[in-house]
Motif scaffolding. Structure first.
Motif, PDB file in Angstrom:
ATOM      1  N   ALA A 159       0.822  -1.213   0.000  1.00 42.47           N
ATOM      2  CA  ALA A 159       0.000   0.000   0.000  1.00 42.47           C
ATOM      3  C   ALA A 159       0.854   1.259   0.000  1.00 42.47           C
ATOM      4  N   VAL A 160       1.954   1.232   0.743  1.00 39.68           N
ATOM      5  CA  VAL A 160       2.833   2.399   0.766  1.00 39.68           C
ATOM      6  C   VAL A 160       3.537   2.560  -0.577  1.00 39.68           C
ATOM      7  N   LYS A 161       4.087   1.458  -1.089  1.00 40.29           N
ATOM      8  CA  LYS A 161       4.884   1.528  -2.320  1.00 40.29           C
ATOM      9  C   LYS A 161       4.038   1.822  -3.546  1.00 40.29           C
ATOM     10  N   ASN A 162       2.872   1.204  -3.647  1.00 45.10           N
ATOM     11  CA  ASN A 162       2.105   1.264  -4.891  1.00 45.10           C
ATOM     12  C   ASN A 162       0.883   2.172  -4.865  1.00 45.10           C
ATOM     13  N   ALA A 163       0.653   2.850  -3.743  1.00 45.71           N
ATOM     14  CA  ALA A 163      -0.485   3.771  -3.698  1.00 45.71           C
ATOM     15  C   ALA A 163      -0.133   5.064  -2.961  1.00 45.71           C
ATOM     16  N   LEU A 164       0.331   4.949  -1.721  1.00 46.87           N
ATOM     17  CA  LEU A 164       0.611   6.154  -0.933  1.00 46.87           C
ATOM     18  C   LEU A 164       1.666   7.032  -1.583  1.00 46.87           C
ATOM     19  N   ASN A 165       2.758   6.436  -2.049  1.00 46.79           N
ATOM     20  CA  ASN A 165       3.845   7.254  -2.604  1.00 46.79           C
ATOM     21  C   ASN A 165       3.426   8.025  -3.847  1.00 46.79           C
ATOM     22  N   GLN A 170       2.233  13.443  -5.913  1.00 47.04           N
ATOM     23  CA  GLN A 170       1.250  14.363  -6.488  1.00 47.04           C
ATOM     24  C   GLN A 170       1.052  15.582  -5.590  1.00 47.04           C
ATOM     25  N   SER A 171       1.256  15.389  -4.290  1.00 52.69           N
ATOM     26  CA  SER A 171       1.120  16.479  -3.321  1.00 52.69           C
ATOM     27  C   SER A 171       2.448  17.202  -3.100  1.00 52.69           C
ATOM     28  N   ARG A 172       3.435  16.902  -3.963  1.00 57.68           N
ATOM     29  CA  ARG A 172       4.763  17.509  -3.895  1.00 57.68           C
ATOM     30  C   ARG A 172       5.462  17.204  -2.573  1.00 57.68           C
ATOM     31  N   MET A 173       5.288  15.973  -2.113  1.00 58.95           N
ATOM     32  CA  MET A 173       5.957  15.497  -0.909  1.00 58.95           C
ATOM     33  C   MET A 173       6.854  14.322  -1.277  1.00 58.95           C
ATOM     34  N   ARG A 174       7.987  14.197  -0.585  1.00 58.32           N
ATOM     35  CA  ARG A 174       8.886  13.083  -0.855  1.00 58.32           C
ATOM     36  C   ARG A 174       8.236  11.772  -0.447  1.00 58.32           C
ATOM     37  N   PRO A 175       8.393  10.718  -1.240  1.00 60.27           N
ATOM     38  CA  PRO A 175       7.827   9.416  -0.881  1.00 60.27           C
ATOM     39  C   PRO A 175       8.519   8.835   0.348  1.00 60.27           C
ATOM     40  N   VAL A 176       7.909   7.817   0.920  1.00 59.85           N
ATOM     41  CA  VAL A 176       8.479   7.149   2.088  1.00 59.85           C
ATOM     42  C   VAL A 176       8.837   5.707   1.725  1.00 59.85           C
ATOM     43  N   GLN A 177       9.667   5.087   2.551  1.00 69.21           N
ATOM     44  CA  GLN A 177      10.082   3.704   2.333  1.00 69.21           C
ATOM     45  C   GLN A 177       9.805   2.906   3.608  1.00 69.21           C
ATOM     46  N   VAL A 178       9.421   1.659   3.423  1.00 72.12           N
ATOM     47  CA  VAL A 178       9.037   0.821   4.559  1.00 72.12           C
ATOM     48  C   VAL A 178       9.752  -0.526   4.467  1.00 72.12           C
TER      49      VAL A 178
END
Length: 287
Positions: A159-165, A170-178
């Motif tokens: 969910a984090v890798k394939n949707a949240l990021n 899109q919100s101009r925020m850096r993605p996260v890693q889990v």
């Protein structure tokens, strides 16, 4: 080794669709925005709404051991799991503290809900991660605890890798890693502290090695100890390149292996699992 006898929830399960992933992602951003509003001069109704949401959330800790008195201990066998954000320390160095704090809180709160929806207990929120347990004294087959734990890890990473990021970018925020680490074995619960302040802590090799497994893992990896691997089909994991871990005491040397899980395998079972659990713990599944 015998192939995992999957609970009924796993039979005929369907691949979780994008709605599930997207719901996770949208809930994280919604919580982030809610926390952003609550941190400033906000309307009274918005603050009340945030407080009401916090009050409705279940407490952390294993309910079977919440009654322990100071110095008392008890145990069960289960899967200890750590699901952590990766490289978040450097993020706290470079970015605005309040924004990092809100993102951390939003993501980890949602991961905690994933744990609970897959039958686990959230034992604590440790800095950048969630510490959880899958299992209690009423579980009839430890393979159920193992499968539920892997399903929760798989969904959180997916969910984090394939949707949240995607939403973060899109919100101009850096993605996260889990990443995640886990192991199965005896978990000892003991209340430590003083009469004024105490908490139930989890000690023992399985919990400690699960924490090490999380450190062994890279981004988007689930690493497990051999105690948990023995409960999973051999086709679901492969030996970690740096395994085994060597322990030495006096003149004795022992090796303990750890493995990397092919976690995508467990995504197809999530819908059936959640339906079978219906909000209950792992022990509510009966083979």
């Amino acid at each position: 080794m015998a192939v995992l006898a999957r609970p009924r929830a796993y039979i005929g399960g369907e691949m979780p669709n994008k709605i599930n992933r997207n719901r996770f992602a949208h809930d994280v951003l919604s919580r982030y925005q809610q926390l952003s509003s609550a941190s400033g001069l906000l309307e009274k109704s918005a603050r009340s709404q945030a407080l009401a949401h916090a009050a409705s959330m279940p407490p952390t800790g294993h309910p079977h051991f919440a009654h322990l008195g100071l110095g008392e201990s008890d145990h069960c066998y289960g899967v200890a799991v750590f699901i952590d954000l990766v490289a978040f320390t450097s993020r706290t160095f470079w970015e605005e503290p309040e924004k990092v704090l809100r993102l951390n809180t939003a993501v980890m709160s949602q991961v905690a809900e994933v744990v609970q929806s897959c039958g686990g207990y959230v034992l604590g929120l440790r800095g950048d991660g969630v510490f959880a347990c899958f299992g209690d004294r009423n579980v009839r087959d430890p393979k159920i605890s193992a499968a539920c734990a892997m399903a929760a890890c798989a969904f959180a990473l997916d969910a984090v890798k394939n949707a949240l990021n995607q939403l973060l970018e899109q919100s101009r925020m850096r993605p996260v890693q889990v990443r995640a680490g886990a192991d199965y074995g005896r978990l000892d619960f003991v209340r430590i502290g003083s009469t004024e302040a105490s908490e139930v802590n989890v000690v023992g090799f399985s919990a400690n090695f699960a924490a090490k497994c999380e450190k062994f893992a890279h981004s988007w990896e689930v690493v497990i100890g051999e105690g948990l691997a023995e409960l999973l089909p051999e086709s679901d994991y492969e030996r970690h390149e740096n395994s085994p871990k060597t322990y030495q005491q006096s003149y004795m040397t022992r090796h303990y292996h750890y493995h990397q899980v092919k976690w995508a395998t467990y995504l197809q079972h999530l819908d059936g699992l959640r339906e079978e659990l219906s909000g209950g713990p792992v022990s509510s599944i009966i083979l």
